[in-house]
Design a protein around this motif. Structure first.
Motif, short mmCIF file in Angstrom:
data_model
loop_
_atom_site.label_atom_id
_atom_site.label_comp_id
_atom_site.label_asym_id
_atom_site.label_seq_id
_atom_site.Cartn_x
_atom_site.Cartn_y
_atom_site.Cartn_z
N ARG A 206 -2.28 -6.96 -6.48
CA ARG A 206 -0.90 -6.98 -5.96
C ARG A 206 -0.74 -5.95 -4.84
NH1 ARG A 206 2.69 -5.98 -11.03
NH2 ARG A 206 4.34 -5.82 -9.47
N VAL A 207 -1.25 -4.75 -5.05
CA VAL A 207 -1.15 -3.70 -4.03
C VAL A 207 -1.93 -4.11 -2.79
CG1 VAL A 207 -1.75 -1.32 -3.44
CG2 VAL A 207 -0.66 -1.82 -5.61
N ASN A 208 -3.14 -4.62 -2.99
CA ASN A 208 -3.95 -5.04 -1.84
C ASN A 208 -3.25 -6.12 -1.04
OD1 ASN A 208 -6.08 -3.23 -2.08
ND2 ASN A 208 -7.23 -4.55 -3.44
N SER A 209 -2.59 -7.03 -1.71
CA SER A 209 -1.83 -8.08 -1.00
C SER A 209 -0.74 -7.48 -0.14
CB SER A 209 -1.22 -9.06 -2.00
OG SER A 209 -2.22 -9.78 -2.66
N ILE A 210 -0.03 -6.52 -0.67
CA ILE A 210 1.02 -5.84 0.10
C ILE A 210 0.42 -5.14 1.29
CG2 ILE A 210 2.71 -3.96 0.04
CD1 ILE A 210 3.11 -4.69 -2.98
N LEU A 211 -0.67 -4.42 1.07
CA LEU A 211 -1.30 -3.67 2.16
C LEU A 211 -1.88 -4.60 3.22
CD1 LEU A 211 -3.02 -0.87 0.08
CD2 LEU A 211 -1.07 -0.60 1.63
N GLN A 212 -2.48 -5.71 2.81
CA GLN A 212 -3.03 -6.66 3.76
C GLN A 212 -1.94 -7.32 4.57
OE1 GLN A 212 -5.48 -9.26 1.38
NE2 GLN A 212 -7.16 -7.78 1.29
N ALA A 213 -0.82 -7.58 3.96
CA ALA A 213 0.30 -8.18 4.68
C ALA A 213 0.79 -7.27 5.81
CB ALA A 213 1.45 -8.49 3.72
N GLU A 214 0.63 -5.98 5.61
CA GLU A 214 1.05 -5.00 6.61
C GLU A 214 -0.10 -4.58 7.52
OE1 GLU A 214 4.17 -3.68 7.00
OE2 GLU A 214 4.91 -5.09 5.51
N GLY A 215 -1.31 -5.04 7.23
CA GLY A 215 -2.46 -4.64 8.04
C GLY A 215 -2.88 -3.21 7.81
N ALA A 216 -2.64 -2.69 6.61
CA ALA A 216 -2.94 -1.28 6.33
C ALA A 216 -4.38 -1.12 5.86
CB ALA A 216 -2.01 -0.78 5.24
N PRO A 217 -4.93 0.08 6.05
CA PRO A 217 -6.28 0.36 5.51
C PRO A 217 -6.22 0.40 3.99
CG PRO A 217 -5.29 2.35 6.41
CD PRO A 217 -4.35 1.21 6.73
#
Length: 114
Positions: free
Chosen positions: A102-113
């Motif tokens: 879930r966290v990785n999905s949020i971060l990927q949606a924002e293009g975060a490392p």
């Protein structure tokens, strides 16, 4: 040894855990706040690592490290979480693959490392 000081600061912030928080469920809203704080901490780590590496001596490196830690805690609070809430989420992420997704999905949606 100087470059590892900032990483030690980040890890210290991430590792200390409130036992009470570790037992509660984590909402999508909290994960969004976590992702915001995480991105800020990563940015601060990248900003401060070269400063610590370039410090004249260990005392200067420690002073820079203290400044970085303070800004990391402020970033967590600015994102809307307490330090303990942030740390509790980090602990849960280590043991809960679904929460990590879930966290990785949020971060990927924002293009975060990650």
């Amino acid at each position: 040894m100087k470059p590892t000081v900032i990483y030690s600061a980040a890890l210290a912030l991430l590792l200390a855990v409130s036992g009470a928080f570790a037992e509660t469920a984590i909402s999508d809203s909290q994960l969004e706040k976590f992702a915001t704080a995480y991105r800020s901490i990563v940015d601060l780590s990248r900003e401060y690592a070269p400063k610590i590496k370039g410090a004249a001596d260990s005392a200067a490196a420690e002073a820079i490290n203290v400044e970085a830690q303070s800004k990391m805690v402020a970033a967590v609070k600015s994102a809307g979480l307490s330090k303990e809430e942030y740390q509790g989420i980090v602990t849960k992420l280590r043991n809960d693959p679904e929460l990590l997704k879930r966290v990785n999905s949020i971060l990927q949606a924002e293009g975060a490392p990650q």
